[in-house]
Design a protein around this motif. Structure first.
Motif, PDB file in Angstrom:
ATOM      1  N   ASN A  31       8.986  78.946  48.614  1.00  9.66           N
ATOM      2  CA  ASN A  31       9.293  78.753  49.651  1.00  9.66           C
ATOM      3  C   ASN A  31       9.881  80.220  50.115  1.00  9.66           C
ATOM      4  N   HIS A  32       9.144  81.003  50.951  1.00  3.07           N
ATOM      5  CA  HIS A  32       9.464  82.624  51.432  1.00  3.07           C
ATOM      6  C   HIS A  32       9.813  82.618  52.649  1.00  3.07           C
ATOM      7  N   SER A  33      11.430  82.190  52.896  1.00  7.33           N
ATOM      8  CA  SER A  33      12.563  82.329  53.938  1.00  7.33           C
ATOM      9  C   SER A  33      13.749  83.136  53.856  1.00  7.33           C
ATOM     10  N   LEU A  34      13.421  83.068  55.549  1.00  5.46           N
ATOM     11  CA  LEU A  34      14.970  83.901  55.501  1.00  5.46           C
ATOM     12  C   LEU A  34      15.489  85.630  55.893  1.00  5.46           C
ATOM     13  N   SER A  35      15.206  85.658  56.354  1.00  6.68           N
ATOM     14  CA  SER A  35      15.232  87.551  56.489  1.00  6.68           C
ATOM     15  C   SER A  35      16.853  87.425  56.291  1.00  6.68           C
ATOM     16  N   PRO A  36      17.377  89.298  55.123  1.00  7.28           N
ATOM     17  CA  PRO A  36      18.138  90.282  55.818  1.00  7.28           C
ATOM     18  C   PRO A  36      19.891  89.182  57.174  1.00  7.28           C
ATOM     19  N   ALA A  37      18.472  90.249  58.276  1.00  2.81           N
ATOM     20  CA  ALA A  37      19.806  89.562  59.663  1.00  2.81           C
ATOM     21  C   ALA A  37      19.824  87.657  59.471  1.00  2.81           C
ATOM     22  N   GLU A  38      19.341  87.041  59.036  1.00  2.00           N
ATOM     23  CA  GLU A  38      19.803  85.181  59.049  1.00  2.00           C
ATOM     24  C   GLU A  38      20.547  84.891  57.796  1.00  2.00           C
ATOM     25  N   ILE A  39      20.301  85.854  56.867  1.00  2.00           N
ATOM     26  CA  ILE A  39      21.556  85.633  56.347  1.00  2.00           C
ATOM     27  C   ILE A  39      22.326  86.282  56.314  1.00  2.00           C
ATOM     28  N   THR A  40      22.411  87.435  56.348  1.00  2.00           N
ATOM     29  CA  THR A  40      23.453  87.967  57.031  1.00  2.00           C
ATOM     30  C   THR A  40      24.583  86.942  57.726  1.00  2.00           C
ATOM     31  N   TRP A  53      21.275  98.973  59.270  1.00  2.00           N
ATOM     32  CA  TRP A  53      20.165  99.688  57.842  1.00  2.00           C
ATOM     33  C   TRP A  53      20.537  99.012  56.707  1.00  2.00           C
ATOM     34  N   ARG A  54      22.136  99.818  56.126  1.00  2.00           N
ATOM     35  CA  ARG A  54      22.345  99.909  55.040  1.00  2.00           C
ATOM     36  C   ARG A  54      22.356  98.049  54.549  1.00  2.00           C
ATOM     37  N   ARG A  55      22.839  97.375  55.496  1.00  2.00           N
ATOM     38  CA  ARG A  55      23.153  95.732  54.913  1.00  2.00           C
ATOM     39  C   ARG A  55      21.643  94.921  54.761  1.00  2.00           C
ATOM     40  N   TRP A  56      20.543  95.450  55.430  1.00  2.00           N
ATOM     41  CA  TRP A  56      18.948  95.020  55.699  1.00  2.00           C
ATOM     42  C   TRP A  56      19.160  95.337  53.890  1.00  2.00           C
ATOM     43  N   MET A  57      19.746  96.417  53.339  1.00  2.00           N
ATOM     44  CA  MET A  57      19.428  96.673  51.507  1.00  2.00           C
ATOM     45  C   MET A  57      20.200  95.920  51.161  1.00  2.00           C
ATOM     46  N   GLU A  58      21.324  96.180  51.490  1.00  2.00           N
ATOM     47  CA  GLU A  58      22.493  95.259  50.320  1.00  2.00           C
ATOM     48  C   GLU A  58      22.010  93.460  50.739  1.00  2.00           C
ATOM     49  N   VAL A  59      21.521  93.462  51.515  1.00  2.00           N
ATOM     50  CA  VAL A  59      20.997  92.187  51.369  1.00  2.00           C
ATOM     51  C   VAL A  59      19.598  91.872  50.022  1.00  2.00           C
ATOM     52  N   MET A  60      18.875  92.591  50.395  1.00  2.05           N
ATOM     53  CA  MET A  60      17.759  92.350  48.938  1.00  2.05           C
ATOM     54  C   MET A  60      18.151  93.268  47.699  1.00  2.05           C
ATOM     55  N   GLU A  61      19.187  93.867  47.753  1.00  2.00           N
ATOM     56  CA  GLU A  61      19.564  94.629  46.494  1.00  2.00           C
ATOM     57  C   GLU A  61      20.471  92.662  45.641  1.00  2.00           C
ATOM     58  N   GLU A  62      21.357  92.442  46.824  1.00  2.00           N
ATOM     59  CA  GLU A  62      21.228  91.083  45.890  1.00  2.00           C
ATOM     60  C   GLU A  62      20.823  90.670  45.969  1.00  2.00           C
ATOM     61  N   ALA A  63      19.307  90.131  46.576  1.00  2.00           N
ATOM     62  CA  ALA A  63      18.534  89.445  46.226  1.00  2.00           C
ATOM     63  C   ALA A  63      17.939  90.133  44.672  1.00  2.00           C
ATOM     64  N   HIS A  64      17.433  90.531  44.892  1.00  2.00           N
ATOM     65  CA  HIS A  64      16.964  91.203  43.356  1.00  2.00           C
ATOM     66  C   HIS A  64      18.220  90.916  42.463  1.00  2.00           C
ATOM     67  N   ARG A  65      18.878  90.998  42.649  1.00  2.00           N
ATOM     68  CA  ARG A  65      20.428  91.414  41.335  1.00  2.00           C
ATOM     69  C   ARG A  65      20.402  89.361  40.962  1.00  2.00           C
ATOM     70  N   GLN A  66      19.814  88.818  42.006  1.00  2.00           N
ATOM     71  CA  GLN A  66      20.084  87.662  41.859  1.00  2.00           C
ATOM     72  C   GLN A  66      18.932  86.990  40.902  1.00  2.00           C
ATOM     73  N   GLY A  67      17.498  87.265  41.133  1.00  2.00           N
ATOM     74  CA  GLY A  67      16.496  87.430  40.453  1.00  2.00           C
ATOM     75  C   GLY A  67      15.745  86.770  41.283  1.00  2.00           C
ATOM     76  N   MET A  68      15.726  87.146  42.294  1.00  2.00           N
ATOM     77  CA  MET A  68      14.725  86.712  43.815  1.00  2.00           C
ATOM     78  C   MET A  68      13.888  87.750  44.057  1.00  2.00           C
ATOM     79  N   PRO A  69      12.263  87.508  44.000  1.00  2.00           N
ATOM     80  CA  PRO A  69      11.297  88.502  44.810  1.00  2.00           C
ATOM     81  C   PRO A  69      12.125  88.681  46.266  1.00  2.00           C
ATOM     82  N   THR A  70      11.290  90.077  47.277  1.00  2.00           N
ATOM     83  CA  THR A  70      11.267  90.090  48.028  1.00  2.00           C
ATOM     84  C   THR A  70       9.855  90.710  48.753  1.00  2.00           C
ATOM     85  N   THR A  71       9.866  90.955  50.349  1.00  2.00           N
ATOM     86  CA  THR A  71       8.395  91.727  50.220  1.00  2.00           C
ATOM     87  C   THR A  71       9.702  92.624  51.200  1.00  2.00           C
TER      88      THR A  71
END
Length: 349
Positions: free
Chosen positions: A124-133, A181-199
């Motif tokens: 399940n590879h879903s929901l962009s940072p904007a959607e998660i925010t 752009w900073r919020r986009w990066m923050e969501v990705m960094e948090e996903a990585h922190r929780q062990g979730m890979p992203t593109t």
């Protein structure tokens, strides 16, 4: 070899002869992927709604909440689409939609639990940072809490959609209601922190400058240095037809040469992101083949379904057999992969 800095990256983008740029990018690809495999995933894009309060100027897919042709798929409809994917040997579902004002976090948690229970083999590879925010905001949770709940429900990884260009001046011009752009990066960094890979992605060919493109790449590289969580980078070109931005600015489609230059530069600059995708969805099959000599090592997904780019009138389609043939004809060995680039099957030459 020393790392490319901002000044050198700009010079390469603007001044390097095209074939020289391609050879250099191909050298990076060979170093990272010496065995000549070109990968792809059998997947389906499911757009669960087209209703969106963001209303990006580059998007021809969205509808306003009051529009009569707005829709929301039921959970059963989503599950039926995934069942079709599995019947075709698919392993990845990418669900994205608009920022719907009335779809709560619980709607997604319930759906993701159903998907994981019924199709445990599907990523399940879903929901962009904007959607998660957006979900975090309407649910009253932090981004970290929202990601934790979605992951517990069955979200495996996060796609890089909504990056466009990671420069706020550009974002204000093309998607003024979307996260910065900073919020986009923050969501990705948090996903990585929780062990979730992203593109990570890049949409170019709208109003950005060369400097903006380079800054985008360097920001992705900086975050990857910190987390290592990006599995792939996917650059693709803005499709202006049927969009507000295209009409208002008179923007023409980006040509193949510019696409290949940016693709090659991405491979050179992003020395810490392992995979680079060719965009056959926007460029077509022949340029995607050429892209494999300009740094790309992956053909993305077969996309049993794709609606967002198709809304602009661009409707390239490729099934697994055609992808395999294209890769072979380009001189590479085709391989089917998972979302996280585990090889499932290698096809003989």
């Amino acid at each position: 070899m020393s790392r490319v800095d901002r000044s050198e990256a700009l010079d390469l983008l603007r001044e390097a002869p095209l074939l020289e740029l391609g050879r250099r990018a191909d050298g990076v690809r060979r170093r990272l992927h010496p065995h000549g495999l070109v990968t792809f995933v059998v997947d389906r894009n499911i757009n669960f709604t087209n209703v969106c309060i963001c209303q990006c100027r580059f998007c021809a897919f969205y509808r306003r909440p009051e529009d009569p042709d707005g829709y929301v798929l039921t959970h059963d409809q989503v599950l039926a689409k995934i069942e079709e994917l599995v019947a075709c040997g698919g392993t990845q579902v990418l669900m994205q939609g608009g920022l719907h004002p009335d779809l709560p976090l619980e709607w997604f948690e319930d759906l993701f639990r159903k998907i994981k229970a019924r199709f445990p083999q599907v990523q399940n590879h879903s929901l962009s940072p904007a959607e998660i925010t957006h979900l975090a905001r309407i649910s009253g949770h932090t981004v970290a809490e929202t990601l934790k709940r979605l992951r517990a429900a069955g979200l495996d990884s996060v796609p890089g959609g909504g990056a466009e260009v990671l420069v706020d001046r550009v974002r204000r011009e093309i998607s003024p209601n979307k996260i910065g752009w900073r919020r986009w990066m923050e969501v990705m960094e948090e996903a990585h922190r929780q062990g979730m890979p992203t593109t990570a992605t890049l949409m170019f060919g709208a109003t950005e400058t060369d400097e903006d493109l380079v800054d985008h790449l360097l920001r992705i590289r900086d975050l990857q240095d910190r987390t290592g969580g990006f599995t792939a980078f996917i650059p693709w070109t803005f499709q202006p037809d049927r969009t507000e931005l295209g009409r208002a600015e008179g923007i023409r489609k980006t040509g193949a040469v510019r696409y290949l230059r940016v693709l090659a530069l991405a491979r050179i600059v992003l020395d810490n992101v392992p995979n680079l995708q060719a965009s056959w969805v926007t460029q077509g099959d022949k340029i995607a083949q050429v892209a494999l000599r300009f740094g790309a090592n992956d053909m993305g997904g077969t996309m049993l379904e794709e609606n967002v780019v198709a809304a602009t009138g661009v409707r390239f389609r490729l099934d697994r057999d055609r992808l395999v043939t294209l890769v072979r004809d380009a001189g590479f060995v085709p391989a089917q992969r998972t979302t996280t680039y585990e090889i499932l099957k290698v096809f003989s030459r």
